[in-house]
Design a protein around this motif. Structure first.
Motif, PDB file in Angstrom:
ATOM      1  N   GLU A 158     -10.655   2.654  -6.067  1.00 22.69           N
ATOM      2  CA  GLU A 158      -9.891   1.694  -5.263  1.00 22.69           C
ATOM      3  C   GLU A 158     -10.579   0.331  -5.265  1.00 22.69           C
ATOM      4  OE1 GLU A 158      -7.871   2.665  -1.277  1.00 22.69           O
ATOM      5  OE2 GLU A 158      -9.682   1.600  -0.692  1.00 22.69           O
ATOM      6  N   GLU A 163      -7.000   2.080 -12.825  1.00 24.95           N
ATOM      7  CA  GLU A 163      -5.782   2.829 -13.110  1.00 24.95           C
ATOM      8  C   GLU A 163      -6.038   4.332 -12.952  1.00 24.95           C
ATOM      9  OE1 GLU A 163      -2.750   2.445 -16.766  1.00 24.95           O
ATOM     10  OE2 GLU A 163      -4.714   3.232 -17.331  1.00 24.95           O
ATOM     11  N   TRP A 187      -5.383   9.901 -11.035  1.00 21.68           N
ATOM     12  CA  TRP A 187      -4.551   8.737 -11.348  1.00 21.68           C
ATOM     13  C   TRP A 187      -4.370   7.885 -10.091  1.00 21.68           C
ATOM     14  CZ3 TRP A 187      -3.076   6.394 -15.584  1.00 21.68           C
ATOM     15  CH2 TRP A 187      -2.023   5.493 -15.546  1.00 21.68           C
ATOM     16  N   GLN A 188      -4.437   6.560 -10.274  1.00 20.03           N
ATOM     17  CA  GLN A 188      -4.284   5.627  -9.153  1.00 20.03           C
ATOM     18  C   GLN A 188      -5.165   6.041  -7.963  1.00 20.03           C
ATOM     19  OE1 GLN A 188      -2.333   2.735  -9.078  1.00 20.03           O
ATOM     20  NE2 GLN A 188      -2.104   3.061 -11.264  1.00 20.03           N
ATOM     21  N   ARG A 190      -7.373   6.193  -4.738  1.00 18.66           N
ATOM     22  CA  ARG A 190      -7.486   5.428  -3.491  1.00 18.66           C
ATOM     23  C   ARG A 190      -7.917   6.389  -2.390  1.00 18.66           C
ATOM     24  NH1 ARG A 190      -1.805   5.913  -4.095  1.00 18.66           N
ATOM     25  NH2 ARG A 190      -0.840   7.195  -2.455  1.00 18.66           N
ATOM     26  N   ARG A 193      -6.711  10.385  -1.200  1.00 17.84           N
ATOM     27  CA  ARG A 193      -6.210  11.335  -2.196  1.00 17.84           C
ATOM     28  C   ARG A 193      -6.721  12.739  -1.866  1.00 17.84           C
ATOM     29  NH1 ARG A 193      -1.818   9.586  -4.886  1.00 17.84           N
ATOM     30  NH2 ARG A 193      -2.216   7.805  -6.276  1.00 17.84           N
TER      31      ARG A 193
END
Length: 246
Positions: A158, A163, A187-188, A190, A193
């Protein structure tokens, strides 16, 4: 008649049947170890104690960051909120968060980021991570983090605007493996999760999955994550597997 004959013949340890003994060629698991009376043979018992002590030592092993930097170059070395190993083991939540100062020092690189974390077996990631980074053959930024658990990748990803994050982490040692490393792909990333949103490649070590096979699997999963926009339970591993026996 000898004294031994008077006392009766000494007990002879029972040997495992051939079929069980043959299975030991295919696994480090403790199968077909035989028995002596109602107990395991002395040699097997001593072997178990030695393996248990080695596993405990592996949990307390420390990451040699400078040795890894000598191989990988001047990558940043970060730290979780767990001040020391004892705190790390007693407070798993602190191992999932990055120190504020370290978080603020990270550049925003975007893309995919590789994170090398000690986890529950620093000796495992110490021995496998350099070969793994080279096997990935990708120009992704690398950071190291100490006293870290898997979810710290969300914090780092983050902060870097990543990505995806690839966390190389020492796996919980067992009685037959104190050198194993796992990979978690998110994935992604932050904060917040869950583990259900990650894909894992486990048991990377000389007696398990090779770094070459793990790299191929990771690249396959990452392509799938880009196409799907997600990892974890949403991303199924349908990669064609090599035969287990040839």
């Amino acid at each position: 008649m000898s004294a031994e004959d008077e006392a009766g013949a000494a007990p002879v340890p029972r040997q495992p049947v051939t079929r069980w003994a043959d299975l030991r060629r295919f696994t480090q698991a403790r199968v077909g170890i035989g028995r002596a009376g109602n107990a395991v043979p002395t040699a097997a018992h001593l072997d178990f104690q030695e393996a248990h002590a080695a596993a405990r030592d592996a949990v307390w092993s420390a990451l040699d960051a400078e040795a890894l930097r000598a191989e990988l170059g001047p990558v940043p070395v970060l730290h979780s909120e767990a001040e020391d190993r004892r705190t790390y083991l007693l407070r798993p939540d602190l191992g999932r968060r990055l120190r504020t100062a370290d978080r603020e020092s990270l550049p925003r690189t975007g893309g995919t980021v590789i994170i090398i974390a000690d986890g529950l077996c620093a000796s495992g990631v110490q021995s496998q991570s350099v070969a793994m980074v080279r096997a990935l053959d990708a120009a992704w930024p690398v950071v190291m983090v100490q006293q870290a658990r898997v979810a710290i990748g969300d914090d780092i990803g983050e902060a870097m605007g990543a990505e995806a994050v690839v966390v190389l982490i020492g796996e919980r040692p067992g009685l037959s493996a104190q050198d194993s490393m796992g990979i978690y792909l998110t994935w992604q990333p932050r904060r917040g999760r869950t583990d259900a949103e990650r894909n894992c490649i486990s048991n990377i070590r000389p007696g398990g999955i090779s770094t070459a096979d793990a790299a191929a699997k990771l690249h396959w999963l990452l392509r799938g994550a880009r196409a799907l926009g997600a990892t974890g339970v949403a991303l199924k591993d349908d990669m064609t597997a090599a035969p287990l026996l040839e």
